[in-house]
Design an enzyme around this catalytic site. Structure first.
Site, PDB file in Angstrom:
ATOM      1  N   GLU A   1     -20.568  -6.537   8.498  1.00 60.29           N
ATOM      2  CA  GLU A   1     -21.601  -5.856   9.268  1.00 60.29           C
ATOM      3  C   GLU A   1     -22.680  -6.821   9.763  1.00 60.29           C
ATOM      4  O   GLU A   1     -23.162  -6.697  10.894  1.00 60.29           O
ATOM      5  CB  GLU A   1     -22.245  -4.752   8.428  1.00 60.29           C
ATOM      6  CG  GLU A   1     -21.347  -3.567   8.139  1.00 60.29           C
ATOM      7  CD  GLU A   1     -20.434  -3.774   6.944  1.00 60.29           C
ATOM      8  OE1 GLU A   1     -19.638  -2.873   6.642  1.00 60.29           O
ATOM      9  OE2 GLU A   1     -20.512  -4.857   6.310  1.00 60.29           O
TER      10      GLU A   1
ATOM     11  N   ARG B   1     -26.390  -2.733   5.207  1.00 63.03           N
ATOM     12  CA  ARG B   1     -25.998  -4.098   4.889  1.00 63.03           C
ATOM     13  C   ARG B   1     -26.463  -5.098   5.947  1.00 63.03           C
ATOM     14  O   ARG B   1     -26.515  -6.289   5.690  1.00 63.03           O
ATOM     15  CB  ARG B   1     -24.477  -4.182   4.729  1.00 63.03           C
ATOM     16  CG  ARG B   1     -23.883  -3.110   3.854  1.00 63.03           C
ATOM     17  CD  ARG B   1     -22.477  -3.422   3.436  1.00 63.03           C
ATOM     18  NE  ARG B   1     -22.483  -4.383   2.353  1.00 63.03           N
ATOM     19  CZ  ARG B   1     -21.388  -4.781   1.705  1.00 63.03           C
ATOM     20  NH1 ARG B   1     -20.216  -4.326   2.059  1.00 63.03           N
ATOM     21  NH2 ARG B   1     -21.459  -5.651   0.739  1.00 63.03           N
TER      22      ARG B   1
ATOM     23  N   LYS C   1       0.849  -1.186   0.000  1.00 66.22           N
ATOM     24  CA  LYS C   1       0.000   0.000   0.000  1.00 66.22           C
ATOM     25  C   LYS C   1       0.887   1.240   0.000  1.00 66.22           C
ATOM     26  O   LYS C   1       1.896   1.300   0.700  1.00 66.22           O
ATOM     27  CB  LYS C   1      -0.920   0.022   1.226  1.00 66.22           C
ATOM     28  CG  LYS C   1      -1.986  -1.042   1.223  1.00 66.22           C
ATOM     29  CD  LYS C   1      -3.017  -0.832   2.318  1.00 66.22           C
ATOM     30  CE  LYS C   1      -3.994   0.248   1.939  1.00 66.22           C
ATOM     31  NZ  LYS C   1      -5.158   0.320   2.873  1.00 66.22           N
TER      32      LYS C   1
END
Length: 609
Positions: A357, A385, A271
């Protein structure tokens, strides 16, 4: 300098592609340093996206980006270079994929990409077309169950599909020793894939005993590589490869494409690659505001006020210290929700369950059943969600859980997929759910203290950034379904505010004069303070409703249902909530102005009544 207008990536040498990668990184760093956005995730996938454009046909093959916050290099290569400087600005280029900008599909939430690819595969087969979906998904997105539901069907159906797994933290599987690394890299070569196919063919003719030995040899080879999970699901596996070696990426993608089967290409990346300050696992470089390129320091104007998230975090920490049965969870957003402080202080009582979630809500439902008091801390947009889990696992049993929804209302540059507009509408329809919102820091503390003792499902919402109000009014004791009068006068007009809407209503009154209307903080919208509203209806005729939510099923809608039920037909209700359309990206103040919700526009509208 590369001429983007006449760029033919398929005719470029590996060296030219490496130069292109450097140019893309420079462009991304320059633009994000000015506009803000997702930095480290985009810098980490530059070579992978170049490989996608080199091996596949962007105008024919579906390019599907999971979450899609890492699609900046794709936008530059897909003829958006001339407007890339408008990234995330109002009226400019989205920070996510959008079909009306030339992308295959919209995305903003995690773990949808493989399901989309399966659907695309089915359509391609039915239309008898020569196309292959190409998915770019991060290792973090594979923590969500939806990805495995799709992988399960894809492996069974064996549709041609390429899944590029961007592993930037080695969180899927870490190679074991030098031998494993050698064998894993060898799997990316055409030799290995042909060898594997030959073994499979030969095994069909072997005697039973010899066949058993050969099969065990092949299985043993796979067991010490990271690909066993995918191969057991029926997918081919190549990798891990170096996700920054363009030659290696092109070789692997060409090989995967030639298989005519579902194949995972596992690429290990860094990253922030190419911008040393942002390289590695530093979470703060994932999404950034404007910054100075040389120092990496934010150039965002310093605001002394604490954010609503920080206020929430501090209050929850105090409550957790006082009440030992408080537990909590977030879904891959520990720093964004402020739960990182709790996880650090109470690692056995607060958890980050990654991008899950649904699991977060249901697991906390069980803890509530066991006598704990869970605080489920999730952004408003991501609570969508887990809607079924809220209904099925919390509300039906009327469990004592607290749902804390950060980023309620307009969130700015992230746009349609992230605006926290719908939580009031979808939660208010569910029995056993109470909904509240604080107007400022003092009321946040009162509401959270009340939430601990509340029996049943208690949800409250609060904004991204700062509260508009800063303790202008004395906080009241919170009691179920009790509103608070903040400004009381003899006007026949009333401003009814909910959450951040109270602050906006107060700013309007500052312009119109406090005698123009009474100001009420509803505090609760489910249930409403019906006794108070009946009394208010006796001395007023016009109610203006302020709330950061959609009109349909929103605060004014709930009030109008009450008015109709009580036959208070003389009351006129005007809503300053969001119209029935998705809200675009851009600086929050600019977006609000475009919706006619800036203070000047609100004053003009109110004067017209």
């Amino acid at each position: 300098m590369i001429d983007f207008d006449h760029l033919d990536i398929k005719q470029m040498s590996v060296k030219e592609l490496e130069n292109l990668a450097s140019l893309l990184r420079e462009n991304i760093i320059d633009t994000v340093s000015k506009n803000g956005g997702h930095l480290s995730s985009n810098l980490g996938v530059v070579e992978l996206i170049i490989g996608m454009h080199y091996v596949f046909e962007v105008n024919k093959d579906p390019f599907i980006f999971d979450v899609s916050h890492q699609s900046y290099p794709h936008k530059l290569l897909n003829k958006k270079h001339d407007i890339f400087h408008t990234l995330r600005q109002f009226g400019g280029l989205s920070g996510y994929t959008k079909p009306d900008e030339g992308d295959y599909f919209v995305a903003g939430h995690s773990s949808t990409s493989i399901s989309l690819a399966v659907g695309a595969c089915k359509a391609i087969q039915l239309k008898n077309e020569d196309r292959v979906p190409v998915v770019l998904i991060g290792d973090g997105a594979l923590s969500a169950g939806m990805a495995y539901e799709a992988l399960n069907e894809l492996g069974d159906r064996e549709y041609p599909c390429i899944i590029i797994l961007n592993d930037n933290e080695m969180s899927i599987s870490k190679p074991i020793g030098a031998i494993s690394k050698y064998l894993s890299q060898a799997m990316a070569t055409q030799f290995y894939q042909k060898f594997k196919k030959r073994v499979e063919d030969i095994l069909e003719y072997f005697p039973q005993g010899a066949s058993y030995v050969a099969k065990r040899f092949e299985e043993g080879l796979r067991l010490i590589t990271p690909g066993i999970l995918f191969e057991e699901l029926g997918l081919e596996y190549i990798g891990p490869i170096n996700g920054h070696n363009i030659g290696e990426i092109i070789t692997a993608l060409n090989q995967a494409k030639s298989m005519k089967k579902p194949c995972v290409v596992h690429a290990q990346t860094i990253k922030g690659k190419g911008y040393q300050i942002a390289e590695g696992k530093n979470a703060k470089w994932h999404g950034v505001s404007a910054f100075d390129i040389n120092s990496g320091k934010s150039i965002k104007q310093t605001i002394n006020k604490k954010s609503a998230t920080e206020i929430f975090s501090n209050i929850l920490l105090r409550l957790a210290q006082k009440y030992e049965n408080i537990v909590g969870v977030t879904a891959a957003m520990p720093s964004g929700t402020g739960l990182d402080k709790l996880i650090e202080s109470f690692p056995h009582r607060f958890w980050d369950v990654a991008i899950a979630e649904q699991h977060a809500v249901t697991s906390m439902a069980a803890m509530a059943k066991e006598g704990f008091k869970p605080f489920i801390v999730i952004y408003s947009t991501f609570m969508q969600r887990a809607y079924d889990q809220v209904i099925h696992d919390c509300a039906i049993m009327n469990l004592n859980v607290v749902i804390a929804m950060d980023r309620a209302g307009i969130v700015g540059e992230d746009g349609e997929t992230h605006q926290g507009a719908f939580d009031i509408s979808f939660l208010s329809a569910v029995p056993n759910i109470t909904i509240a919102a604080p107007r400022d820091e003092g009321m946040m503390e009162k509401i959270m203290e009340y939430a601990y003792f509340h029996q049943g499902v208690f949800a409250f919402r609060y904004p991204r950034g700062n509260f508009i109000l800063d303790k202008e009014f004395k906080s009241c004791q919170v009691n179920l379904a009790k509103a608070q009068i903040l400004i009381d006068n003899q006007s026949d007009k009333a401003f009814l505010g909910f959450g951040q809407g109270v602050g906006r209503a107060k700013l309007v009154l500052n312009e119109l004069g406090e005698k123009y209307a009474s100001l009420i903080d509803l505090i609760f919208v489910k249930p409403l303070d019906e006794e108070f509203l009946k009394k208010l209806a006796k001395k007023t005729t016009t109610w203006f409703v302020f709330s950061d939510s959609v009109k349909i099923g929103g605060v004014a809608s709930l009030i109008m249902e009450f008015i109709q039920r009580e036959n208070l037909n003389h009351i006129k209700v005007i809503s300053f909530e969001y119209e029935d359309k998705f809200i675009t990206h851009g600086k929050t103040s600019v977006v609000e102005a475009s919706l006619g919700l800036d203070i000047n526009s609100l004053c003009q509208k109110i004067k017209s009544y």
